[in-house]
Design a protein around this motif. Structure first.
Motif, PDB file in Angstrom:
ATOM      1  N   TRP A 131     -78.885 -33.135  33.250  1.00  0.00           N
ATOM      2  CA  TRP A 131     -79.110 -33.597  31.875  1.00  0.00           C
ATOM      3  C   TRP A 131     -80.509 -34.184  31.686  1.00  0.00           C
ATOM      4  CZ3 TRP A 131     -77.307 -32.689  27.317  1.00  0.00           C
ATOM      5  CH2 TRP A 131     -77.530 -33.571  26.248  1.00  0.00           C
ATOM      6  N   SER A 132     -80.921 -35.050  32.610  1.00  0.00           N
ATOM      7  CA  SER A 132     -82.230 -35.705  32.482  1.00  0.00           C
ATOM      8  C   SER A 132     -83.356 -34.891  33.104  1.00  0.00           C
ATOM      9  CB  SER A 132     -82.186 -37.096  33.137  1.00  0.00           C
ATOM     10  OG  SER A 132     -81.909 -36.985  34.522  1.00  0.00           O
TER      11      SER A 132
ATOM     12  N   ARG B 236     -81.167 -31.815  28.557  1.00  0.00           N
ATOM     13  CA  ARG B 236     -81.201 -32.458  27.240  1.00  0.00           C
ATOM     14  C   ARG B 236     -82.221 -31.752  26.336  1.00  0.00           C
ATOM     15  NH1 ARG B 236     -80.612 -37.910  25.187  1.00  0.00           N
ATOM     16  NH2 ARG B 236     -80.311 -38.712  27.297  1.00  0.00           N
ATOM     17  N   GLU B 237     -83.407 -31.478  26.880  1.00  0.00           N
ATOM     18  CA  GLU B 237     -84.443 -30.803  26.093  1.00  0.00           C
ATOM     19  C   GLU B 237     -84.006 -29.384  25.725  1.00  0.00           C
ATOM     20  OE1 GLU B 237     -89.047 -29.164  26.442  1.00  0.00           O
ATOM     21  OE2 GLU B 237     -88.239 -30.439  28.044  1.00  0.00           O
ATOM     22  N   LEU B 238     -83.394 -28.695  26.672  1.00  0.00           N
ATOM     23  CA  LEU B 238     -82.919 -27.337  26.392  1.00  0.00           C
ATOM     24  C   LEU B 238     -81.896 -27.351  25.264  1.00  0.00           C
ATOM     25  CD1 LEU B 238     -82.887 -24.304  27.172  1.00  0.00           C
ATOM     26  CD2 LEU B 238     -81.014 -24.851  28.752  1.00  0.00           C
ATOM     27  N   GLU B 239     -80.962 -28.311  25.296  1.00  0.00           N
ATOM     28  CA  GLU B 239     -79.965 -28.424  24.236  1.00  0.00           C
ATOM     29  C   GLU B 239     -80.641 -28.610  22.882  1.00  0.00           C
ATOM     30  OE1 GLU B 239     -77.387 -32.047  22.896  1.00  0.00           O
ATOM     31  OE2 GLU B 239     -76.210 -30.951  24.414  1.00  0.00           O
TER      32      GLU B 239
ATOM     33  N   VAL C 177     -68.821 -36.094  36.705  1.00  0.00           N
ATOM     34  CA  VAL C 177     -69.972 -36.938  36.402  1.00  0.00           C
ATOM     35  C   VAL C 177     -69.906 -37.331  34.926  1.00  0.00           C
ATOM     36  CG1 VAL C 177     -71.386 -35.833  38.170  1.00  0.00           C
ATOM     37  CG2 VAL C 177     -71.478 -34.991  35.829  1.00  0.00           C
ATOM     38  N   ILE C 178     -70.630 -38.357  34.566  1.00  0.00           N
ATOM     39  CA  ILE C 178     -70.607 -38.834  33.188  1.00  0.00           C
ATOM     40  C   ILE C 178     -71.195 -37.784  32.249  1.00  0.00           C
ATOM     41  CG2 ILE C 178     -71.585 -40.524  31.592  1.00  0.00           C
ATOM     42  CD1 ILE C 178     -69.276 -41.618  33.196  1.00  0.00           C
ATOM     43  N   ILE C 179     -70.458 -37.482  31.182  1.00  0.00           N
ATOM     44  CA  ILE C 179     -70.924 -36.569  30.144  1.00  0.00           C
ATOM     45  C   ILE C 179     -71.694 -37.397  29.121  1.00  0.00           C
ATOM     46  CG2 ILE C 179     -70.219 -34.959  28.331  1.00  0.00           C
ATOM     47  CD1 ILE C 179     -67.570 -34.608  29.967  1.00  0.00           C
ATOM     48  N   PRO C 180     -72.922 -37.022  28.805  1.00  0.00           N
ATOM     49  CA  PRO C 180     -73.701 -37.812  27.844  1.00  0.00           C
ATOM     50  C   PRO C 180     -72.995 -37.939  26.496  1.00  0.00           C
ATOM     51  CG  PRO C 180     -75.075 -36.185  28.957  1.00  0.00           C
ATOM     52  CD  PRO C 180     -73.659 -35.859  29.321  1.00  0.00           C
TER      53      PRO C 180
END
Length: 201
Positions: free
Chosen positions: A71-72, A76-79, A97-100
């Motif tokens: 994600w980091s 995140r940028e791709l999304e 793992v934690i889902i943002p």
């Protein structure tokens, strides 16, 4: 690669699949994509975005391994950039793992019951849009997971254990019947029924 979504809430829908590498232990002995456990090829967000958009399909499935491990590191940028391009995103995650909380994709979680316990971060329950369980005869374990978290049956999909056409067909009837009795959704694994255990289809 481009294909049809073979399982879960969007079964049969044309989709571009982006498989991100790495997973975390404990690992599933029955995994049909164990090759994604190890590091994959590094690619920039720009290059990946160009490849995805080149398929001319607006439904994107981000899977793994465990996609939210990255994600980091660019996910995140791709999304954000895919959404800017008018794409719809679906994530496939184990919930280990934690889902943002701020993800804008549709989150399909397939929790894993390993070593006699569920490996699922409870905070993820607020973010998950649908649950997908791979089952053989372990319906009671799934029922307990669903009941404990008060998950509506309409948000639950069951599909058969097995990475081959033969194993899928052997499991259809008893899983189908259990879904009917419980109000769950049944999901075939269309890619496996169509192509057996061939990859990238």
């Amino acid at each position: 690669f481009i294909s049809l979504q073979g399982e879960g809430p969007f079964v049969g829908r044309p989709a571009v699949f982006v498989r991100l590498s790495r997973c975390i232990k404990p690992l599933c002995s029955w995994c049909d994509s164990a090759y994604a456990w190890e590091p994959g090829d590094m690619i920039s967000v720009d290059d990946l975005l160009e490849q995805i958009l080149g398929f001319k399909c607006s439904f994107i499935v981000l899977t793994g391994g465990e996609p939210f491990l990255q994600w980091s590191k660019g996910l995140r940028e791709l999304e954000e950039r895919l959404i800017q391009q008018g794409c719809t995103l679906q994530y496939e995650t184990s919930g280990k793992v934690i889902i943002p909380q701020d993800t804008k994709g549709f989150v399909v979680c397939s929790p894993k019951y390993l070593e006699n316990q569920w490996h699922f971060k409870e905070a993820n329950h607020a973010v998950v849009d649908a649950y997908k369980f791979v089952v053989d005869d372990d319906f009671k374990v799934v029922d307990e997971f669903v009941r404990h978290r008060q998950i509506p049956a309409s948000k639950v999909w069951l599909m058969g254990l097995g990475a081959t056409r033969k194993s899928q067909l052997e499991n259809v009837e008893h899983i189908w019947n259990y879904c009917v009795a419980s109000g769950y959704n049944y999901s075939a694994r269309l890619h496996t029924l169509a192509f057996d255990n061939k990859k990238g289809v």
